[in-house]
Scaffold this motif. Structure first.
Motif, PDB file in Angstrom:
ATOM      1  N   TRP A  74       0.835  -1.205   0.000  1.00  0.00           N
ATOM      2  CA  TRP A  74       0.000   0.000   0.000  1.00  0.00           C
ATOM      3  C   TRP A  74       0.867   1.251   0.000  1.00  0.00           C
ATOM      4  O   TRP A  74       0.538   2.254  -0.647  1.00  0.00           O
ATOM      5  N   LEU A  75       1.977   1.190   0.719  1.00  0.00           N
ATOM      6  CA  LEU A  75       2.913   2.317   0.728  1.00  0.00           C
ATOM      7  C   LEU A  75       3.473   2.555  -0.673  1.00  0.00           C
ATOM      8  O   LEU A  75       3.478   3.679  -1.173  1.00  0.00           O
ATOM      9  N   TYR A  76       3.956   1.483  -1.320  1.00  0.00           N
ATOM     10  CA  TYR A  76       4.499   1.617  -2.671  1.00  0.00           C
ATOM     11  C   TYR A  76       3.457   2.197  -3.618  1.00  0.00           C
ATOM     12  O   TYR A  76       3.757   3.062  -4.450  1.00  0.00           O
ATOM     13  N   SER A  77       2.215   1.723  -3.507  1.00  0.00           N
ATOM     14  CA  SER A  77       1.162   2.157  -4.423  1.00  0.00           C
ATOM     15  C   SER A  77       0.718   3.590  -4.162  1.00  0.00           C
ATOM     16  O   SER A  77       0.025   4.189  -4.990  1.00  0.00           O
ATOM     17  N   TYR A 130      -1.092   8.730   4.319  1.00  0.00           N
ATOM     18  CA  TYR A 130      -2.337   8.504   3.578  1.00  0.00           C
ATOM     19  C   TYR A 130      -2.566   7.005   3.366  1.00  0.00           C
ATOM     20  O   TYR A 130      -3.672   6.496   3.577  1.00  0.00           O
ATOM     21  N   ALA A 131      -1.517   6.285   2.958  1.00  0.00           N
ATOM     22  CA  ALA A 131      -1.638   4.849   2.714  1.00  0.00           C
ATOM     23  C   ALA A 131      -1.943   4.095   4.008  1.00  0.00           C
ATOM     24  O   ALA A 131      -2.831   3.228   4.044  1.00  0.00           O
ATOM     25  N   VAL A 189      -5.567   1.970   4.915  1.00  0.00           N
ATOM     26  CA  VAL A 189      -5.643   0.549   5.252  1.00  0.00           C
ATOM     27  C   VAL A 189      -6.191   0.338   6.664  1.00  0.00           C
ATOM     28  O   VAL A 189      -7.079  -0.493   6.879  1.00  0.00           O
ATOM     29  N   VAL A 190      -5.674   1.082   7.622  1.00  0.00           N
ATOM     30  CA  VAL A 190      -6.127   0.911   9.006  1.00  0.00           C
ATOM     31  C   VAL A 190      -7.613   1.229   9.135  1.00  0.00           C
ATOM     32  O   VAL A 190      -8.346   0.555   9.868  1.00  0.00           O
ATOM     33  N   ASP A 191      -8.084   2.223   8.411  1.00  0.00           N
ATOM     34  CA  ASP A 191      -9.511   2.579   8.455  1.00  0.00           C
ATOM     35  C   ASP A 191     -10.401   1.442   7.964  1.00  0.00           C
ATOM     36  O   ASP A 191     -11.562   1.328   8.377  1.00  0.00           O
ATOM     37  N   LEU A 192      -9.890   0.600   7.071  1.00  0.00           N
ATOM     38  CA  LEU A 192     -10.670  -0.549   6.611  1.00  0.00           C
ATOM     39  C   LEU A 192     -11.052  -1.437   7.783  1.00  0.00           C
ATOM     40  O   LEU A 192     -12.123  -2.055   7.800  1.00  0.00           O
ATOM     41  N   PHE A 193     -10.183  -1.503   8.791  1.00  0.00           N
ATOM     42  CA  PHE A 193     -10.391  -2.344   9.966  1.00  0.00           C
ATOM     43  C   PHE A 193     -11.127  -1.615  11.083  1.00  0.00           C
ATOM     44  O   PHE A 193     -11.975  -2.203  11.754  1.00  0.00           O
ATOM     45  N   ASP A 225      -4.201   6.509  17.139  1.00  0.00           N
ATOM     46  CA  ASP A 225      -4.259   7.042  15.780  1.00  0.00           C
ATOM     47  C   ASP A 225      -2.958   6.754  15.043  1.00  0.00           C
ATOM     48  O   ASP A 225      -1.881   6.725  15.654  1.00  0.00           O
ATOM     49  N   ILE A 226      -3.051   6.566  13.740  1.00  0.00           N
ATOM     50  CA  ILE A 226      -1.870   6.200  12.960  1.00  0.00           C
ATOM     51  C   ILE A 226      -0.802   7.292  13.016  1.00  0.00           C
ATOM     52  O   ILE A 226       0.397   7.007  13.000  1.00  0.00           O
TER      53      ILE A 226
END
Length: 315
Positions: free
Chosen positions: A86-89, A111-112, A116-120, A284-285
């Motif tokens: 996700w970081l690379y993308s 942002y990446a 991803v974390v928000d998905l969970f 928080d991230i």
């Protein structure tokens, strides 16, 4: 030996500092596994196989599954090995190109990580993680109530045990494109080997096309040689996208060579200590990254010194 028969990514990852140290054995990008049976049961069209979904499309598809209780759209392991794709993308990485400072605090990286974390923790698209000891992305997917799973072709052998129809599609494309982690393994001859000729014979046999054919037919992973890639047999039916991605032949879908440091195990350990707290919804991230930054910076300094010493020994 025709070295061009090896996929470029594994050949590059088998060297260091302009010197070749090994011959590739296997190599593959991360992909998305999809539960075709669950897609059909919900009347949701399967993701395209000829192009990657955008992150917005991916989240929209995942959210459609999450509308039903006990059903989820996506899962992956809460670790840097999975997060790196996700970081690379997103056009980000754990460290800068020189591997001298950490970069998780930069906007692209945050942002990446937040996406991803928000998905969970916020979107309800991924199964909530409540116990890091028992969490298992493949297990969640094989339970049959998760529509998509991020993983590599090395999981094909395990997913073939599934009691539902499944396939693979390209990894979703973020702001920088579809750039999932490409990783693999290689064989080398250790320094100090007493019988170099015998070691070389073993090395070239293990990485030969016939040997990799056997490995691929067993479903272990995608072989490092182009000439053996067709031996990786279905299911899934769409497994050919792995070779297309590696060869740069799938429009919009690519890969990013897994770039690691000389002390990557320590990077893994530190991120494994801190990142899960965000997946658990405890922190928080941005705060997690703030805690990680000085520790990662210290490892980057150590890495730079390791490389300097290695180069000095070579001279």
């Amino acid at each position: 030996m025709d070295l061009t028969d090896f996929f470029p990514d594994i050949h590059a990852m088998s060297g260091f500092g302009g010197h070749q140290y090994g011959l590739g054995f296997d190599v593959a990008p991360m992909v998305l596994y999809v539960n075709k049976t669950l897609f059909a049961a919900n009347g949701i069209p399967l993701p395209p196989t000829d192009r990657p979904m955008t992150w917005d499309e991916f989240r929209e598809v995942g959210a459609a599954f999450a509308q039903k209780p006990g059903q989820y759209g996506f899962t992956h392991a809460p670790a840097i090995d999975d997060l790196i794709s996700w970081l690379y993308s997103a056009g980000a990485d754990v460290m800068n190109e020189e591997q001298s400072v950490s970069t998780l605090h930069l906007p692209e990286a945050e942002y990446a990580l937040r996406f991803v974390v928000d998905l969970f923790t916020k979107d309800g698209i991924a199964p909530p993680i409540t116990n890091l000891v028992t969490v298992n992305a493949t297990g969640n997917f094989l339970d049959g109530n998760v529509a998509m799973m991020q993983n590599g072709p090395w999981q094909v052998l395990n997913v073939r045990k599934a009691k539902f129809e499944w396939d693979v599609v390209p990894f979703p494309a973020g702001p920088a494109g579809s750039l999932p982690r490409v990783s693999g393994s290689a064989f080398t001859i250790p320094a100090g080997t007493s019988d170099v000729d015998a070691a070389w014979q073993l090395l070239t046999t293990l990485t030969s096309t016939p040997a990799l054919d056997i490995y691929a037919r067993a479903g272990r992973n995608n072989p490092a040689r182009r000439s053996a890639s067709s031996a990786f047999e279905p299911p899934p039916a769409n497994l050919g996208i792995v070779q297309k991605i590696l060869a740069g032949e799938l429009p919009g879908a690519g890969g990013h060579r897994y770039v690691t440091t000389t002390n990557w195990n320590e990077v893994r350990q530190i991120t494994a200590q801190e990142l899960p707290r965000s997946y658990l919804g405890q922190r928080d991230i941005a705060e997690t990254v703030r805690v990680l930054r000085p520790r990662l910076d210290a490892l980057m300094v150590q890495n730079t010194d390791n490389i300097r010493q290695m180069n000095a020994r070579r001279r």
